[in-house]
Design a protein around this motif. Sequence first.
Motif, PDB file in Angstrom:
ATOM      1  N   GLY A 177     -30.952  -4.749 -16.658  1.00  0.00           N
ATOM      2  CA  GLY A 177     -32.170  -5.430 -16.272  1.00  0.00           C
ATOM      3  C   GLY A 177     -31.985  -6.491 -15.218  1.00  0.00           C
ATOM      4  N   ARG A 178     -30.824  -6.511 -14.569  1.00  0.00           N
ATOM      5  CA  ARG A 178     -30.576  -7.466 -13.498  1.00  0.00           C
ATOM      6  C   ARG A 178     -30.198  -6.715 -12.225  1.00  0.00           C
ATOM      7  N   PRO A 179     -30.967  -6.885 -11.121  1.00  0.00           N
ATOM      8  CA  PRO A 179     -32.207  -7.665 -11.001  1.00  0.00           C
ATOM      9  C   PRO A 179     -33.377  -6.986 -11.698  1.00  0.00           C
ATOM     10  N   ALA A 180     -34.303  -7.774 -12.161  1.00  0.00           N
ATOM     11  CA  ALA A 180     -35.357  -7.290 -13.045  1.00  0.00           C
ATOM     12  C   ALA A 180     -36.354  -6.362 -12.359  1.00  0.00           C
ATOM     13  N   THR A 181     -36.364  -6.337 -11.018  1.00  0.00           N
ATOM     14  CA  THR A 181     -37.312  -5.470 -10.313  1.00  0.00           C
ATOM     15  C   THR A 181     -36.647  -4.210  -9.755  1.00  0.00           C
ATOM     16  N   ASP A 182     -35.364  -4.019 -10.021  1.00  0.00           N
ATOM     17  CA  ASP A 182     -34.630  -2.858  -9.504  1.00  0.00           C
ATOM     18  C   ASP A 182     -35.021  -1.616 -10.320  1.00  0.00           C
ATOM     19  N   PRO A 183     -35.585  -0.571  -9.668  1.00  0.00           N
ATOM     20  CA  PRO A 183     -35.971   0.624 -10.430  1.00  0.00           C
ATOM     21  C   PRO A 183     -34.820   1.239 -11.216  1.00  0.00           C
ATOM     22  N   ALA A 184     -33.596   1.141 -10.681  1.00  0.00           N
ATOM     23  CA  ALA A 184     -32.441   1.693 -11.389  1.00  0.00           C
ATOM     24  C   ALA A 184     -32.162   0.935 -12.673  1.00  0.00           C
ATOM     25  N   LEU A 200     -34.676  -0.780 -14.356  1.00  0.00           N
ATOM     26  CA  LEU A 200     -35.854  -0.689 -15.214  1.00  0.00           C
ATOM     27  C   LEU A 200     -35.797   0.502 -16.155  1.00  0.00           C
ATOM     28  N   ARG A 201     -35.066   1.566 -15.782  1.00  0.00           N
ATOM     29  CA  ARG A 201     -35.003   2.711 -16.698  1.00  0.00           C
ATOM     30  C   ARG A 201     -34.180   2.399 -17.947  1.00  0.00           C
ATOM     31  N   TYR A 202     -33.454   1.268 -17.935  1.00  0.00           N
ATOM     32  CA  TYR A 202     -32.752   0.818 -19.138  1.00  0.00           C
ATOM     33  C   TYR A 202     -33.587  -0.144 -19.976  1.00  0.00           C
ATOM     34  N   VAL A 203     -34.625  -0.735 -19.375  1.00  0.00           N
ATOM     35  CA  VAL A 203     -35.313  -1.834 -20.053  1.00  0.00           C
ATOM     36  C   VAL A 203     -36.827  -1.668 -20.132  1.00  0.00           C
ATOM     37  N   LEU A 204     -37.367  -0.538 -19.700  1.00  0.00           N
ATOM     38  CA  LEU A 204     -38.786  -0.256 -19.871  1.00  0.00           C
ATOM     39  C   LEU A 204     -38.948   0.974 -20.745  1.00  0.00           C
ATOM     40  N   GLU A 205     -39.757   0.839 -21.793  1.00  0.00           N
ATOM     41  CA  GLU A 205     -39.848   1.884 -22.811  1.00  0.00           C
ATOM     42  C   GLU A 205     -40.475   3.179 -22.305  1.00  0.00           C
ATOM     43  N   ASP A 206     -41.275   3.127 -21.230  1.00  0.00           N
ATOM     44  CA  ASP A 206     -41.943   4.347 -20.786  1.00  0.00           C
ATOM     45  C   ASP A 206     -41.075   5.221 -19.892  1.00  0.00           C
ATOM     46  N   ARG A 207     -39.843   4.756 -19.589  1.00  0.00           N
ATOM     47  CA  ARG A 207     -38.925   5.554 -18.769  1.00  0.00           C
ATOM     48  C   ARG A 207     -37.491   5.429 -19.272  1.00  0.00           C
ATOM     49  N   LEU A 208     -37.351   5.242 -20.584  1.00  0.00           N
ATOM     50  CA  LEU A 208     -36.082   4.816 -21.165  1.00  0.00           C
ATOM     51  C   LEU A 208     -35.023   5.905 -21.171  1.00  0.00           C
ATOM     52  N   HIS A 209     -33.860   5.578 -20.601  1.00  0.00           N
ATOM     53  CA  HIS A 209     -32.659   6.400 -20.685  1.00  0.00           C
ATOM     54  C   HIS A 209     -31.693   5.682 -21.620  1.00  0.00           C
ATOM     55  N   VAL A 210     -31.065   6.396 -22.549  1.00  0.00           N
ATOM     56  CA  VAL A 210     -30.206   5.750 -23.548  1.00  0.00           C
ATOM     57  C   VAL A 210     -28.745   5.880 -23.144  1.00  0.00           C
ATOM     58  N   LEU A 211     -28.107   4.749 -22.892  1.00  0.00           N
ATOM     59  CA  LEU A 211     -26.687   4.758 -22.565  1.00  0.00           C
ATOM     60  C   LEU A 211     -25.901   5.239 -23.786  1.00  0.00           C
ATOM     61  N   PRO A 212     -24.973   6.196 -23.630  1.00  0.00           N
ATOM     62  CA  PRO A 212     -24.274   6.759 -24.794  1.00  0.00           C
ATOM     63  C   PRO A 212     -23.572   5.733 -25.676  1.00  0.00           C
ATOM     64  N   SER A 213     -23.115   4.629 -25.118  1.00  0.00           N
ATOM     65  CA  SER A 213     -22.438   3.626 -25.939  1.00  0.00           C
ATOM     66  C   SER A 213     -23.371   2.959 -26.939  1.00  0.00           C
ATOM     67  N   PHE A 214     -24.663   3.236 -26.853  1.00  0.00           N
ATOM     68  CA  PHE A 214     -25.596   2.738 -27.875  1.00  0.00           C
ATOM     69  C   PHE A 214     -25.193   3.207 -29.272  1.00  0.00           C
ATOM     70  N   VAL A 215     -24.481   4.310 -29.376  1.00  0.00           N
ATOM     71  CA  VAL A 215     -24.103   4.798 -30.709  1.00  0.00           C
ATOM     72  C   VAL A 215     -23.276   3.768 -31.463  1.00  0.00           C
ATOM     73  N   THR A 216     -22.626   2.842 -30.751  1.00  0.00           N
ATOM     74  CA  THR A 216     -21.802   1.845 -31.435  1.00  0.00           C
ATOM     75  C   THR A 216     -22.613   0.799 -32.175  1.00  0.00           C
ATOM     76  N   VAL A 217     -23.931   0.788 -31.949  1.00  0.00           N
ATOM     77  CA  VAL A 217     -24.781  -0.159 -32.675  1.00  0.00           C
ATOM     78  C   VAL A 217     -25.967   0.527 -33.349  1.00  0.00           C
ATOM     79  N   ALA A 218     -26.107   1.819 -33.200  1.00  0.00           N
ATOM     80  CA  ALA A 218     -27.305   2.520 -33.679  1.00  0.00           C
ATOM     81  C   ALA A 218     -27.496   2.339 -35.177  1.00  0.00           C
ATOM     82  N   GLY A 219     -28.703   2.025 -35.559  1.00  0.00           N
ATOM     83  CA  GLY A 219     -29.050   1.959 -36.977  1.00  0.00           C
ATOM     84  C   GLY A 219     -28.920   0.592 -37.581  1.00  0.00           C
ATOM     85  N   ASP A 220     -27.686   0.134 -37.780  1.00  0.00           N
ATOM     86  CA  ASP A 220     -27.514  -1.168 -38.433  1.00  0.00           C
ATOM     87  C   ASP A 220     -26.285  -1.879 -37.899  1.00  0.00           C
TER      88      ASP A 220
END
Length: 288
Positions: A35-42, A44-64
């Motif tokens: 999300g830095r810089p906050a206006t960069d379209p590249a 925003l796809r990590y931080v806006l829910e309507d275009r969200l792409h999930v980085l694979p390392s999210f599995v290290t925190v998924a759920g709990d």
Amino acid sequence: MPIDAARALAEEPRETRLAWTRKDVLLYHLGIGAGRPATDPAELRYVLEDRLHVLPSFVTVAGDGGVAGEGAGLDAPGIDVDLTAVLHGAQRIELHRPLPPAGEATRTSRIAAVYDKGKAAVLVLRTEAADRGGPLWTSDTQLYVRGEGGFGGERGPSPRLPAPGREPDHVVDRAIRADQALLYRLSGDWNPLHADPEFAALAGFDRPILHGLCSYGMALKAAVDTVLDGDVGRVRSYATRFAGVVYPGETLRIRMWPEAADGRVRLAASAVERDEAPVLADTVIDHD
């Protein structure tokens, strides 16, 4: 005896249910500096829910808290150790298909190996997650427990990769906010080592350190954005060895060596302000 390897390995796998929402993914991405810089379209796809792409390392925190929250491995039968003696030694994740931005899954966890390194023990926690569509991911977490070796167990592998034979093709610097560990811990890793100065001092650090899995996510994001055309779905596996610490307020320098013929990216990360002290080593991303 703090570690009874035979008992820990004989324990039946633990099965738990996981659920995550777009809010969890957004919080994780913000925690690794997206999300830095906050206006960069590249970004925003990590931080806006309507275009969200999930980085694979999210599995290290998924759920709990995912892999990190499975300090569950530290309360398994046969394992009784002091949390101040535990360091995250290595991490590997394998993605079986792209992660949905919201979902539910069943997670199965077990102690897959206990190694005796002499002055320390290494616990390998294996986690597998699946939903109604089939397997989602597999992860191996290696926890290094100082002072708990010498119990006569197998020493285990000590893999080291040969250094790349050329200068890195890409070098990117990522500033770590002074409060980044406080934000990242909201994704589920509540270890006070990353927030409480008094606890950090007990563990031998002069101030709280950044979560290893936070630098792990930062490095993967840098590689996806720089080498993989921003396509998170191309990542098949991602493995690293945590070679040292980085502190909030420092700069993470990430070096990348794409190996197109092998479908992989070699990577290393260091702390700029401390004479390039190693942070991530023996790091490989396998991709399509």
